[in-house]
Design an enzyme around this catalytic site. Structure first.
Site, PDB file in Angstrom:
ATOM      1  N   ASP A  63      56.719  20.544  -9.941  1.00  0.00           N
ATOM      2  CA  ASP A  63      55.509  19.862 -10.402  1.00  0.00           C
ATOM      3  C   ASP A  63      54.379  20.886 -10.442  1.00  0.00           C
ATOM      4  O   ASP A  63      53.781  21.223  -9.413  1.00  0.00           O
ATOM      5  CB  ASP A  63      55.183  18.704  -9.452  1.00  0.00           C
TER       6      ASP A  63
ATOM      7  N   PHE B 298      51.987  15.206  -3.717  1.00  0.00           N
ATOM      8  CA  PHE B 298      51.368  14.223  -4.608  1.00  0.00           C
ATOM      9  C   PHE B 298      51.935  14.407  -6.007  1.00  0.00           C
ATOM     10  O   PHE B 298      51.903  15.513  -6.555  1.00  0.00           O
ATOM     11  CB  PHE B 298      49.844  14.370  -4.640  1.00  0.00           C
TER      12      PHE B 298
ATOM     13  N   LYS C 258      46.738  18.373 -16.119  1.00  0.00           N
ATOM     14  CA  LYS C 258      45.446  18.918 -15.674  1.00  0.00           C
ATOM     15  C   LYS C 258      44.873  20.013 -16.576  1.00  0.00           C
ATOM     16  O   LYS C 258      44.314  19.715 -17.620  1.00  0.00           O
ATOM     17  CB  LYS C 258      45.567  19.373 -14.222  1.00  0.00           C
TER      18      LYS C 258
HETATM   19  N1  PLP Z   1      51.196  16.058  -9.758  1.00  0.00           N
HETATM   20  C1  PLP Z   1      50.299  16.809  -9.079  1.00  0.00           C
HETATM   21  C2  PLP Z   1      50.767  18.024  -8.365  1.00  0.00           C
HETATM   22  C3  PLP Z   1      48.948  16.445  -9.057  1.00  0.00           C
HETATM   23  O1  PLP Z   1      48.066  17.188  -8.379  1.00  0.00           O
HETATM   24  C4  PLP Z   1      48.549  15.282  -9.753  1.00  0.00           C
HETATM   25  C5  PLP Z   1      47.143  14.852  -9.737  1.00  0.00           C
HETATM   26  O2  PLP Z   1      46.381  15.221  -8.886  1.00  0.00           O
HETATM   27  C6  PLP Z   1      49.526  14.533 -10.445  1.00  0.00           C
HETATM   28  C7  PLP Z   1      50.827  14.955 -10.424  1.00  0.00           C
HETATM   29  C8  PLP Z   1      49.138  13.290 -11.197  1.00  0.00           C
HETATM   30  O3  PLP Z   1      48.447  13.646 -12.346  1.00  0.00           O
HETATM   31  P1  PLP Z   1      47.619  12.535 -13.155  1.00  0.00           P
HETATM   32  O4  PLP Z   1      46.463  12.141 -12.298  1.00  0.00           O
HETATM   33  O5  PLP Z   1      47.203  13.246 -14.416  1.00  0.00           O
HETATM   34  O6  PLP Z   1      48.543  11.414 -13.429  1.00  0.00           O
END
Ligand code: PLP
Length: 392
Positions: free
Chosen positions: A218, A133, A247
């Site tokens: 990520d 994700f 986050k």
């Molecule tokens: N990358 C990862 C690993 C995530 O867990 C998330 C959100 O859960 C995101 C990106 C996206 O973040 P945002 O919701 O702040 O756009």
């Protein structure tokens, strides 16, 4: 009209109707609008790193809001500068920083860096993992390995190739001279707190090096202490080319960051990227308070110690519904033997414990990094009772 009816009348339906309306919080506890108290083991989905209403965040934001709220990117400011310096120091690599407002935006920045990296040699492809994700914007969605989330929004930017998470042979076969970058989570977060085989990140690094592809890690969910390290890559001794954060970084204030190491940090020139609110002084002041508190209060050690206590306590739960426990630090999943996580989540909520049904058969726990062993001991009987209620 009830709260839920009012909510349903005006909000888009993308989240469904949340089952709870929160009013305020303190530490690891939150209270709903009816005054019920909960132990918050969701932490705003791995966001409220210092818990709720932490005095360091309250003080930093209060001070900054009275001093300077916004500058635009036409001016420098102290909180942004200090935060960028501190992040580079913590990464312990020569890097440059771009501030965004969210994880998806941090990943958009990473994807644009990958485009520029691949440009000279005509490399356009991104390799990502099934069940990963990376966010909901079209670029971040294009590399998100969840077809149900992705496909309604086709056509998406590409080309993107997906391989099974942790499958080194498949990754090696997929990465080649056409690959601009590989994007990978150190542990699948939304995928259910799935830890890859030992050495996976190191193998990904080696594959990227052989092919000349960038390694984008990520760390939106894994970063800033969640696993007991500033960056999960540091636990593996892996040097990323690009790291994305969001986050937990702002402790609840909206901020994302993209850190690009070495040559990758030199790719953007003036005009190549931007954000009106990214790196806003208030969000940066909050993030600085988060980083300072994690260091001053030895919270990385706390995450390791209390995280182990949590894992052990979860591992001792004797329930036909529990198949196992996985994860690291204060980032754990309880794997269920049946797809009944939503029922357990609801039953736990009824007992004053917030957990998250991240998958039909997995409960995610991502509590604040300030969690104590006593709070774990308070939470576990509530979870046990919830599991008993559902298994009955
Ligand atoms: N990358 C990862 C690993 C995530 O867990 C998330 C959100 O859960 C995101 C990106 C996206 O973040 P945002 O919701 O702040 O756009």
């Amino acid at each position: 009209m009830t709260y839920q009816q009012r909510w349903d009348a005006v909000m888009m339906r993308n989240y469904g109707t949340p089952p709870i309306a929160l009013d305020h919080g303190q530490g690891v506890r939150v209270w709903d609008t009816d005054g019920h108290e909960y132990l918050d083991f969701v932490g705003g989905i791995a966001v409220s790193s210092l818990g709720h209403a932490h005095p360091a965040i309250v003080a930093a934001v209060t001070e900054q809001v009275g001093r300077l709220v916004h500058t635009s990117n036409l001016a420098m400011h102290e909180p942004g500068l200090r935060l960028a310096e501190r992040l580079v120091e913590l990464l312990a690599l020569p890097a440059r920083v771009f501030f965004a407002n969210s994880g998806a935006e941090a990943n958009e920045c990473a994807l644009k860096i990958a485009r520029l990296h691949g440009r000279a040699e005509g490399r356009t492809e991104i390799v990502s993992c099934h069940d990963s994700f990376h966010g909901r914007t079209l670029g971040a969605l294009s590399v998100t390995g969840n077809a149900a989330k992705r496909e309604p929004f086709a056509p998406l930017p590409g080309p993107v190739t997906f391989v099974d998470y942790g499958d080194v042979a498949a990754l090696r076969a997929a990465v080649g001279p056409q690959t601009a970058a590989v994007i990978v989570e150190p542990t699948l977060g939304e995928g259910g707190v799935v830890v890859p085989p030992v050495g996976f990140l190191r193998d990904v690094r080696a594959i990227c090096d052989e092919a000349g592809a960038l390694l984008v890690v990520d760390e939106v969910q894994s970063g800033i202490g969640r696993t007991g390290h500033w960056f999960a890559t540091q636990a593996e001794g892996v040097r990323p080319d690009v790291v994305t954060l969001a986050k937990g970084l702002g402790g609840g204030l909206p901020i994302g960051a993209c850190l690009a190491v070495g040559d990758a940090g030199e790719l953007f020139g003036p005009g190549d990227h931007g954000s009106t609110f990214g790196g806003n002084p208030i969000a940066c002041a909050a993030a600085l308070a988060v980083l300072t508190t994690i260091a001053d209060d030895h919270l990385l050690d706390n995450v390791k110690r209390v995280g182990e206590h949590l894992a052990q306590a979860l591992g001792q739960i004797d329930s036909p519904l529990v198949r196992g426990v996985r994860g690291s630090g204060l980032w754990r999943a309880v794997a269920l033997s049946e797809p009944r996580a939503a029922e357990v989540e609801a039953a736990a909520r009824g007992r004053g414990l917030l957990v998250n049904a991240v998958k039909p058969d997995a409960l995610r726990l991502a509590p604040p990094l300030v969690l104590t062993e006593a709070e774990v001991d308070d939470a576990i009987p509530r979870l046990v009772a919830a599991l008993e209620e559902v298994a009955r």
